[in-house]
Design an enzyme around this catalytic site. Sequence first.
Site, PDB file in Angstrom:
ATOM      1  N   GLY A  28       0.918  -0.633   0.047  1.00 34.92           N
ATOM      2  CA  GLY A  28       0.189   0.025   0.012  1.00 34.92           C
ATOM      3  C   GLY A  28       1.202   1.196   0.002  1.00 34.92           C
ATOM      4  O   GLY A  28       1.817   1.118   0.198  1.00 34.92           O
ATOM      5  N   GLY A  29       0.457   1.980   0.093  1.00 33.14           N
ATOM      6  CA  GLY A  29       1.190   3.192  -0.164  1.00 33.14           C
ATOM      7  C   GLY A  29       1.878   3.814   0.725  1.00 33.14           C
ATOM      8  O   GLY A  29       2.389   4.683   0.846  1.00 33.14           O
ATOM      9  N   MET A  30       1.049   3.663   2.398  1.00 31.79           N
ATOM     10  CA  MET A  30       1.916   3.744   4.063  1.00 31.79           C
ATOM     11  C   MET A  30       3.067   2.162   3.730  1.00 31.79           C
ATOM     12  O   MET A  30       4.667   2.462   4.259  1.00 31.79           O
ATOM     13  CB  MET A  30       1.452   3.298   4.706  1.00 31.79           C
ATOM     14  CG  MET A  30       2.305   3.752   6.326  1.00 31.79           C
ATOM     15  SD  MET A  30       0.719   5.148   7.160  1.00 31.79           S
ATOM     16  CE  MET A  30       0.302   2.849   7.730  1.00 31.79           C
ATOM     17  N   VAL A  33       2.698  -5.890   3.567  1.00 24.84           N
ATOM     18  CA  VAL A  33       2.501  -7.386   4.230  1.00 24.84           C
ATOM     19  C   VAL A  33       3.513  -8.362   3.730  1.00 24.84           C
ATOM     20  O   VAL A  33       3.413  -8.221   2.614  1.00 24.84           O
ATOM     21  CB  VAL A  33       1.128  -6.848   4.177  1.00 24.84           C
ATOM     22  CG1 VAL A  33       1.034  -8.310   5.041  1.00 24.84           C
ATOM     23  CG2 VAL A  33       0.442  -5.888   4.760  1.00 24.84           C
ATOM     24  N   LYS A  51       3.449  -6.437   8.764  1.00 19.43           N
ATOM     25  CA  LYS A  51       3.433  -4.656   7.574  1.00 19.43           C
ATOM     26  C   LYS A  51       4.648  -4.075   8.124  1.00 19.43           C
ATOM     27  O   LYS A  51       5.448  -4.093   9.228  1.00 19.43           O
ATOM     28  CB  LYS A  51       2.155  -4.384   8.317  1.00 19.43           C
ATOM     29  CG  LYS A  51       2.318  -2.820   7.960  1.00 19.43           C
ATOM     30  CD  LYS A  51       0.857  -2.051   8.048  1.00 19.43           C
ATOM     31  CE  LYS A  51      -0.483  -2.674   7.565  1.00 19.43           C
ATOM     32  NZ  LYS A  51      -1.718  -2.061   7.552  1.00 19.43           N
ATOM     33  N   ASP A 157     -10.850   4.767   7.320  1.00 20.14           N
ATOM     34  CA  ASP A 157     -10.122   4.046   6.481  1.00 20.14           C
ATOM     35  C   ASP A 157     -10.654   3.185   6.438  1.00 20.14           C
ATOM     36  O   ASP A 157     -10.262   1.875   5.496  1.00 20.14           O
ATOM     37  CB  ASP A 157      -8.413   3.715   6.122  1.00 20.14           C
ATOM     38  CG  ASP A 157      -7.456   3.411   5.298  1.00 20.14           C
ATOM     39  OD1 ASP A 157      -8.572   4.394   4.072  1.00 20.14           O
ATOM     40  OD2 ASP A 157      -7.162   2.844   5.155  1.00 20.14           O
TER      41      ASP A 157
END
Length: 496
Positions: A28-30, A33, A51, A157
């Site tokens: 993802g953007g952050m 995983v 993560k 989110d």
Amino acid sequence: MLQSLGLTPVAVGSPSSRYELFDELASGGMAKVRLARVRGSAGFSRIVAVKQLHPHLASDREFVSMFTDEARLCSRIRHPNVVPTLDVVETDGSLLLVMEYVHGVSLSELRGRAREQGELLHPGIVAAILAEVLHGLHAAHEATDASGAGLHIVHRDVSPQNVLVGADGVARVVDFGVAKAIGRQNSTRDGQLKGKVAYMSPEQVCEQEVDRRTDVFAAAVVLWEALTGQRLFAADSAGAVINKVLSEPIRPPSEVVRAGNAGERIPPGLDAVVLRGLERNRNLRFQTAREMALALEAALPLPPQTQVAELVERLASATLAKRRELLARAEASTATARPLPGTAGVQDGVGLDLDATASVALVGPREAAPTRRRLRVAYLAVALVPVVSLVLWVGRRSAEPVLATSAVAIEPSPATPATSRAAESSVRAPGLAASPALLDVSDASAASPARAGSSVPQTSPKKLARKAVSKPARDCNPPYVIDPATGHRRIKPECL
């Protein structure tokens, strides 16, 4: 940094580390995983999901603080529809969040697979998934700290990407990375929106105070899209999306499905639940996620989890097969991944490779273990060693009186040839039982002088005594010694 946030760091690569990283599962953007394995004592091993914060964000204190907030908050949420956080690990500026591994796919992927096959998800399946999501969100909203005070967690989110539908048919909410709660350590930068704009509530895009009803709105957006197979607030720019969130009329899902002439008929009661969840005035929405979940369960009969599981297996069979292959390779792995920088000297730790551009190479399968039959034979052989040694020692001890008495007391005498032959045979075969006459020293010493031509050697008693004394004495009680180096038993040479 973790100490200042109230968390205890664990140095990966130290003797206390237990984690191995394998292939990437999602990104993802952050963070991304990855599949991982945690080891414990007594042969314990468990597959988990880790993560890993992207390297370019690891040095950003706000992002790191937000990341650790996820661990702190999720540790307070205990519900089967929320993926639990198991551990947080910090090493060399990298931050890892260890979570329970869910064998399944995201709702986003499930929708995509259905679209590829030209079908819509059944309304009952969709309602069952979202009802469980709402129950999980309610558990997060109701979470408390150690003293029992409410944390007032808001996910902020909720999206199809953050809903995992397992192969077991259970839906779970994941990723509280941008959650907001009383007492959270980080603050939002001015003018920065966090989350996916298309799933934000009107109050969230306007940067107003958010509460649990914000998550209700986002869940209603996810529900609308899963029922229709379309995006609710779709536009080319974030500004255009925000305008639609604030003002575009929202059509009932059944109307959209009828216009497309596809999918199952959506009952009016389900339409009413969706539209109430999408009320722009938060006071007109469901006031809790649980209230909306109960409304879904009352709107139409929900299928059992087995039917949801069958749908997941059918639509995501390729993804699940690949995951099973990765799981099998991870379970069969015996070697560790390359160590993190600064941990090369550690011998008994598990190293991690956090290189953002390279995945950790999977190692080969375990060597085949010995069969049970071979193990039993090996154990039996080890167990019989002391028993055999004891039997040999007892046998030798029983023969010693015959040898000693014959050597000292027996001398040539004028006995009959039969007696001489018996005496000679007793010396040559010490393992045989000796007769009382041969063991009686007084009888042997009182015997008459030997006849000429006797077959018994003419050796004096003094020479026999000296020969017996010169023979080194044996200490065979016990017949073994303990090797101080290995702790194993060794048979004494003189007792062989």
